[in-house]
Design a protein around this motif. Structure first.
Motif, PDB file in Angstrom:
ATOM      1  N   LEU A   1      -7.467  -0.668  -6.658  1.00 28.36           N
ATOM      2  CA  LEU A   1      -7.389  -1.936  -5.940  1.00 28.36           C
ATOM      3  C   LEU A   1      -7.858  -1.809  -4.492  1.00 28.36           C
ATOM      4  O   LEU A   1      -8.560  -2.668  -3.979  1.00 28.36           O
ATOM      5  CB  LEU A   1      -5.952  -2.459  -5.952  1.00 28.36           C
TER       6      LEU A   1
ATOM      7  N   GLU B   1       2.747 -11.378 -16.628  1.00 31.00           N
ATOM      8  CA  GLU B   1       3.139  -9.995 -16.355  1.00 31.00           C
ATOM      9  C   GLU B   1       2.007  -9.235 -15.645  1.00 31.00           C
ATOM     10  O   GLU B   1       2.229  -8.523 -14.669  1.00 31.00           O
ATOM     11  CB  GLU B   1       3.492  -9.304 -17.680  1.00 31.00           C
ATOM     12  N   VAL B   2       0.787  -9.448 -16.157  1.00 31.14           N
ATOM     13  CA  VAL B   2      -0.372  -8.767 -15.573  1.00 31.14           C
ATOM     14  C   VAL B   2      -0.624  -9.254 -14.144  1.00 31.14           C
ATOM     15  O   VAL B   2      -0.853  -8.459 -13.217  1.00 31.14           O
ATOM     16  CB  VAL B   2      -1.622  -8.980 -16.455  1.00 31.14           C
TER      17      VAL B   2
ATOM     18  N   MET C   1      -3.739   2.272 -10.320  1.00 32.93           N
ATOM     19  CA  MET C   1      -3.983   0.848 -10.056  1.00 32.93           C
ATOM     20  C   MET C   1      -4.115   0.611  -8.546  1.00 32.93           C
ATOM     21  O   MET C   1      -5.041  -0.075  -8.092  1.00 32.93           O
ATOM     22  CB  MET C   1      -2.794   0.046 -10.603  1.00 32.93           C
ATOM     23  N   ALA C   2      -3.213   1.199  -7.783  1.00 34.91           N
ATOM     24  CA  ALA C   2      -3.228   1.003  -6.332  1.00 34.91           C
ATOM     25  C   ALA C   2      -4.520   1.553  -5.722  1.00 34.91           C
ATOM     26  O   ALA C   2      -5.143   0.905  -4.871  1.00 34.91           O
ATOM     27  CB  ALA C   2      -2.017   1.675  -5.701  1.00 34.91           C
TER      28      ALA C   2
ATOM     29  N   ARG D   1       1.823  -7.836 -11.833  1.00 35.48           N
ATOM     30  CA  ARG D   1       1.581  -6.430 -11.529  1.00 35.48           C
ATOM     31  C   ARG D   1       0.480  -6.286 -10.472  1.00 35.48           C
ATOM     32  O   ARG D   1       0.582  -5.480  -9.544  1.00 35.48           O
ATOM     33  CB  ARG D   1       1.183  -5.698 -12.807  1.00 35.48           C
ATOM     34  N   LEU D   2      -0.555  -7.078 -10.629  1.00 35.32           N
ATOM     35  CA  LEU D   2      -1.645  -7.076  -9.644  1.00 35.32           C
ATOM     36  C   LEU D   2      -1.095  -7.477  -8.269  1.00 35.32           C
ATOM     37  O   LEU D   2      -1.395  -6.847  -7.247  1.00 35.32           O
ATOM     38  CB  LEU D   2      -2.723  -8.077 -10.078  1.00 35.32           C
TER      39      LEU D   2
ATOM     40  N   LEU E   1      -2.365   0.761 -17.215  1.00 37.70           N
ATOM     41  CA  LEU E   1      -2.801   1.557 -16.073  1.00 37.70           C
ATOM     42  C   LEU E   1      -1.602   2.099 -15.291  1.00 37.70           C
ATOM     43  O   LEU E   1      -0.619   1.402 -15.070  1.00 37.70           O
ATOM     44  CB  LEU E   1      -3.638   0.653 -15.160  1.00 37.70           C
ATOM     45  N   GLU E   2      -1.713   3.337 -14.866  1.00 35.38           N
ATOM     46  CA  GLU E   2      -0.652   3.935 -14.050  1.00 35.38           C
ATOM     47  C   GLU E   2      -0.578   3.204 -12.706  1.00 35.38           C
ATOM     48  O   GLU E   2      -1.599   2.779 -12.164  1.00 35.38           O
ATOM     49  CB  GLU E   2      -0.956   5.416 -13.790  1.00 35.38           C
ATOM     50  N   GLU E   3       0.629   3.119 -12.186  1.00 42.78           N
ATOM     51  CA  GLU E   3       0.866   2.415 -10.922  1.00 42.78           C
ATOM     52  C   GLU E   3      -0.031   2.954  -9.797  1.00 42.78           C
ATOM     53  O   GLU E   3      -0.671   2.217  -9.063  1.00 42.78           O
ATOM     54  CB  GLU E   3       2.345   2.588 -10.553  1.00 42.78           C
TER      55      GLU E   3
ATOM     56  N   LEU F   1      -4.819  -3.663 -18.353  1.00 49.76           N
ATOM     57  CA  LEU F   1      -4.216  -3.477 -17.032  1.00 49.76           C
ATOM     58  C   LEU F   1      -2.778  -2.984 -17.122  1.00 49.76           C
ATOM     59  O   LEU F   1      -2.301  -2.270 -16.264  1.00 49.76           O
ATOM     60  CB  LEU F   1      -4.223  -4.804 -16.260  1.00 49.76           C
ATOM     61  N   ARG F   2      -2.116  -3.392 -18.185  1.00 54.68           N
ATOM     62  CA  ARG F   2      -0.700  -3.041 -18.340  1.00 54.68           C
ATOM     63  C   ARG F   2      -0.543  -1.545 -18.575  1.00 54.68           C
ATOM     64  O   ARG F   2       0.509  -0.981 -18.336  1.00 54.68           O
ATOM     65  CB  ARG F   2      -0.073  -3.829 -19.490  1.00 54.68           C
TER      66      ARG F   2
ATOM     67  N   SER G   1       0.982  -4.692  -6.760  1.00 55.89           N
ATOM     68  CA  SER G   1       0.146  -3.607  -6.229  1.00 55.89           C
ATOM     69  C   SER G   1      -0.492  -4.005  -4.904  1.00 55.89           C
ATOM     70  O   SER G   1      -0.592  -3.199  -3.985  1.00 55.89           O
ATOM     71  CB  SER G   1      -0.959  -3.252  -7.228  1.00 55.89           C
ATOM     72  N   LEU G   2      -0.922  -5.267  -4.819  1.00 57.48           N
ATOM     73  CA  LEU G   2      -1.544  -5.727  -3.573  1.00 57.48           C
ATOM     74  C   LEU G   2      -0.532  -5.758  -2.432  1.00 57.48           C
ATOM     75  O   LEU G   2      -0.850  -5.438  -1.290  1.00 57.48           O
ATOM     76  CB  LEU G   2      -2.154  -7.123  -3.772  1.00 57.48           C
TER      77      LEU G   2
ATOM     78  N   SER H   1       1.882  -3.806  -2.054  1.00 55.29           N
ATOM     79  CA  SER H   1       2.281  -2.458  -1.622  1.00 55.29           C
ATOM     80  C   SER H   1       1.089  -1.695  -1.039  1.00 55.29           C
ATOM     81  O   SER H   1       1.073  -0.467  -1.050  1.00 55.29           O
ATOM     82  CB  SER H   1       2.890  -1.694  -2.791  1.00 55.29           C
ATOM     83  N   PHE H   2       0.111  -2.434  -0.579  1.00 51.95           N
ATOM     84  CA  PHE H   2      -1.020  -1.811   0.108  1.00 51.95           C
ATOM     85  C   PHE H   2      -0.482  -0.923   1.228  1.00 51.95           C
ATOM     86  O   PHE H   2       0.319  -1.385   2.042  1.00 51.95           O
ATOM     87  CB  PHE H   2      -1.890  -2.906   0.719  1.00 51.95           C
ATOM     88  N   PRO H   3      -0.907   0.328   1.308  1.00 48.35           N
ATOM     89  CA  PRO H   3      -0.356   1.197   2.366  1.00 48.35           C
ATOM     90  C   PRO H   3      -0.831   0.754   3.752  1.00 48.35           C
ATOM     91  O   PRO H   3      -1.989   0.379   3.928  1.00 48.35           O
ATOM     92  CB  PRO H   3      -0.925   2.574   2.014  1.00 48.35           C
TER      93      PRO H   3
END
Lengths: 192, 189
Positions: A128, B44-45, A124-125, B48-49, A119-121, A116-117, B52-53, B55-57
């Motif tokens: 998700l 850290e992982v 990833m988005a 990051r998850l 993966l590009e930002e 996961l680390r 990302s969550l 920053s959901f558009p």
């Protein structure tokens, strides 16, 4: 409880109905995001959000201010979306049982999560978002209310009409499922 | 000082990110994270998850969305307390009139003497003399009908009460149903 919508709501209840537009403006984007993620269809989502605002307006006299206005409104919206899902026969879907191995210890999964680390930002988005849409509706609801609506556990519990412990469990399982699915997607991409 | 070698659970790591650990739990988890590269990487992982969550558009509703909602708002059920009072006022007055009549009739029927009744008849007769003969005939018939009601024994208090309650019920039945629904339900969701 500090509620920034409260003065406007009081004004609307006193007869200044035009100020309801400020409420709509303030909540429409987040409401649309939630409804669209739950229903998976923008047109239906817009209709659901409009309906929710109308129901909310008609029921304003019954709003006692025991919770924040937004919590009350999202409960109306969530119920409206749930009704729509029921009509499609999708609301009864069973949540996948959580993988007990996942719950035991972090150490065992460190190797795979290291992928996961890398993966590009952006990537990833995107993954998700796609995987969130595939979560069981109850997990998805809790996840969206937490991250998109930025609600606290107590508020989510009120919106979903679930005990707070269940909300925590749903959130936790939603994240775990997402993590596993994202990893699967990475593995699939690597082996292709 | 002993080092805590027990790995953090995923729940603990997530709670660490959400800021939901008690001070004691926080210090224990942080102490472990400081000495355990595996749990530190997991943190850290997870972070990051989480990022990302968060920053959901957000989807953007069209500019016309608010106008569309506002145009669908029911105009008359604006939930205004003042408008409700205005709607209710005529019905409250009508109800007051009926109840007032009931009370006056109740006390009057018990207080009138035979002389009062005769005086009333005489007054009515004098008034009727001023009106044409045809009207007088009709009015005289009406007086004959009213006469027993004015008598002390024609209707007692209970009978007047029954008559008045019936009048109220009839009044409620003829009221506009829409108005009543608006008054009592206020437009339910």
């Amino acid at each position: 409880m500090d509620d920034i919508d409260r003065p406007i709501i009081e004004d609307v209840r006193s007869g200044n109905t035009r100020r309801f537009a400020e409420i709509v403006d303030r909540h429409k984007d987040r409401a649309l995001t939630l409804a669209c993620r739950l229903l998976g269809n923008r047109e239906e989502a817009e209709e659901a959000v409009q309906d929710a605002f109308l129901r909310c307006f008609r029921a304003l006299e019954r709003f006692r201010g025991e919770s924040r206005f937004s919590t009350w409104f999202y409960r109306i919206l969530y119920n409206r979306c749930l009704t729509q899902l029921h009509r499609r026969g999708e609301a009864e879907e069973e949540a996948e049982p959580v993988d007990q191995e996942v719950l035991q210890s972090v150490a065992a999964e460190v190797e795979e999560t290291s992928a996961l680390r890398l993966l590009e930002e952006r990537e990833m988005a995107d993954i998700l978002q796609e995987e969130t849409d595939r979560l069981p509706s109850q997990y998805r609801s809790a996840l969206l209310l937490f991250y998109v609506q930025e609600m606290r556990y107590e508020e989510i519990s009120e919106v979903l009409a679930l005990p707070m412990g269940t909300v925590k469990t749903h959130l936790f399982r939603a994240r775990e499922m997402l993590k596993k699915r994202v990893l699967t997607r990475i593995e699939e991409a690597q082996s292709a | 000082m002993t080092q805590d070698l027990t790995h953090c659970s995923p729940e603990e790591i997530q709670s660490r990110i959400d800021g939901r650990l008690s001070p004691e739990e926080l210090s224990r988890v942080d102490a472990h994270l400081a000495i355990c590269p595996a749990c530190a990487r997991a943190l850290e992982v997870f972070s990051r998850l989480d990022k990302s969550l968060r920053s959901f558009p957000l989807l953007r509703a069209d500019a016309s969305f608010t106008r569309a909602v506002m145009s669908r708002l029911p105009v008359r059920s604006a939930a205004s307390r003042y408008s409700r009072v205005l709607i209710a006022l005529p019905y409250v007055l009508a109800l007051g009139l009926v109840v007032g009549t009931m009370l006056i009739a109740f006390f009057w029927s018990g207080a009138l003497s035979g002389a009062d009744v005769a005086a009333t008849e005489s007054f009515v007769d004098q008034g009727l003399d001023l009106i044409g003969g045809g009207v007088k005939t009709v009015a005289a018939g009406a007086v004959k009908w009213v006469e027993p009601l004015l008598s002390q024994h024609a209707l007692n208090g209970s009978a007047w009460t029954v008559v008045s309650v019936c009048a109220v019920l009839v009044l409620l039945l003829v009221l506009d149903k829409v108005v009543l629904r608006r008054l009592f339900r206020g437009g339910a969701a």
